[in-house]
Design a protein around this motif. Structure first.
Motif, PDB file in Angstrom:
ATOM      1  N   UNK A   8       0.827  -1.053   0.022  1.00 28.00           N
ATOM      2  CA  UNK A   8       0.033  -0.096   0.054  1.00 28.00           C
ATOM      3  C   UNK A   8       0.805   1.403   0.152  1.00 28.00           C
ATOM      4  N   UNK A   9       1.885   1.340   0.847  1.00 26.08           N
ATOM      5  CA  UNK A   9       2.890   2.531   0.599  1.00 26.08           C
ATOM      6  C   UNK A   9       3.612   2.677  -0.464  1.00 26.08           C
ATOM      7  N   UNK A  10       3.986   1.445  -0.971  1.00 25.24           N
ATOM      8  CA  UNK A  10       4.672   1.514  -2.450  1.00 25.24           C
ATOM      9  C   UNK A  10       3.603   2.066  -3.380  1.00 25.24           C
ATOM     10  N   UNK A  11       2.179   1.746  -3.476  1.00 26.00           N
ATOM     11  CA  UNK A  11       1.608   2.282  -4.310  1.00 26.00           C
ATOM     12  C   UNK A  11       0.986   3.964  -4.250  1.00 26.00           C
ATOM     13  N   UNK A  12       1.320   4.216  -2.837  1.00 20.52           N
ATOM     14  CA  UNK A  12       1.107   5.656  -2.455  1.00 20.52           C
ATOM     15  C   UNK A  12       2.328   6.468  -3.171  1.00 20.52           C
ATOM     16  N   UNK A  13       3.558   6.016  -3.425  1.00 18.37           N
ATOM     17  CA  UNK A  13       4.600   6.427  -3.808  1.00 18.37           C
ATOM     18  C   UNK A  13       4.581   6.542  -5.456  1.00 18.37           C
ATOM     19  N   UNK A  14       3.866   5.764  -5.936  1.00 15.16           N
ATOM     20  CA  UNK A  14       3.654   5.674  -7.453  1.00 15.16           C
ATOM     21  C   UNK A  14       3.039   6.663  -7.961  1.00 15.16           C
ATOM     22  N   UNK A  15       1.811   6.996  -7.239  1.00 19.13           N
ATOM     23  CA  UNK A  15       1.057   8.219  -7.730  1.00 19.13           C
ATOM     24  C   UNK A  15       0.115   8.735  -6.487  1.00 19.13           C
ATOM     25  N   UNK A  16      -0.004  10.004  -6.511  1.00 21.75           N
ATOM     26  CA  UNK A  16      -0.381  10.752  -5.395  1.00 21.75           C
ATOM     27  C   UNK A  16      -1.926  10.712  -5.789  1.00 21.75           C
ATOM     28  N   UNK A  17      -2.261  10.264  -6.697  1.00 22.45           N
ATOM     29  CA  UNK A  17      -3.906  10.230  -7.005  1.00 22.45           C
ATOM     30  C   UNK A  17      -4.482   9.124  -6.474  1.00 22.45           C
TER      31      UNK A  17
END
Length: 244
Positions: A72-81
């Motif tokens: 989940x935190x890796x996904x948050x770094x991929x896109x802030x949207x």
């Protein structure tokens, strides 16, 4: 001549012999009961600390929760949207707490019948956290699955500061999905989509593990359910009914 009465010494001897027999029988019963009690208190030799099934459930919960949180935190770094519902770190954090509590229960002292109020409270909190984790995991599967289903028909193009995706490029009023802070649209259609699929699978497995944890806690606390008596009209009336 009348029969001779036994002397008082013989009577005392017979009484003493009878008393010794009764005492021996009572001693044998006491020894048998003490033996059964000692056998009941002995731990099961087939259950070691690392082989107990509830312990494996808590370890599986901890491993899945950590993996879900990291993804989940890796996904948050991929896109802030990406929305909070698409990055279910909230499931992982809560299940980490539940798993640590489960490890405390099963590694320190686990007893089916609670001996103290603290044991009862800890087991109740663990049961409630497993139930909450089941609900949250199913919710995360629904959110990630819906987003993944929408991405299956995306048509994306890169703009200066974001990647714009639509399900029908010919429809001018179709809803547009904007993914900011990405280098190119391949990150959205490839990496983000793969992570959403992993979240669906991991949260689904976590939901099953939480369901299993709830079942085990309930079964260990209420192992026998009294459902009444079997009535057999064609059997002998002298036969006792069987409990189930």
């Amino acid at each position: 001549m009348g029969a001779e009465k036994p002397s008082s010494g013989e009577e005392r001897g017979k009484d003493a012999e009878a008393a010794r027999r009764q005492g021996g029988a009572a001693g044998d019963k006491g020894k048998g009961k003490a033996g059964r009690d000692s056998r009941d208190r002995e731990p099961d030799p087939h259950k070691c600390c690392g082989c107990r099934f509830p312990l494996l459930v808590a370890l599986a919960q901890l491993l899945l929760a950590i993996t879900i949180t990291v993804l989940a935190f890796i996904m948050m770094t991929l896109s802030s949207s990406l929305l909070t519902r698409d990055t279910p770190y909230w499931v992982g954090i809560i299940m980490c707490v539940a798993a640590l509590l489960g490890l405390y229960i099963f590694c320190v002292t686990y007893e089916i019948d609670e001996q103290t109020v603290r044991q009862f409270i800890v087991k109740l909190v663990y049961f409630l956290l497993c139930t909450l984790g089941l609900i949250l995991s199913v919710s995360a599967v629904a959110f990630a699955g819906d987003h993944l289903n929408q991405m299956s028909g995306f048509s994306c193009h890169m703009e200066p500061d974001h990647c714009a995706c639509t399900q029908d490029p010919e429809d001018e009023i179709a809803r547009a999905f904007l993914y900011r802070d990405v280098s190119d649209c391949e990150v959205v259609t490839g990496t983000v989509r793969l992570f959403l699929l992993l979240q669906v699978v991991l949260n689904l497995v976590l939901a099953l593990v939480c369901l299993l944890g709830c079942y085990l806690m309930w079964k260990h606390r209420y192992q026998v359910f009294f459902a009444g008596l079997h009535f057999h009209p064609f059997k002998s009336p002298t036969q006792k009914p069987q409990k189930v």
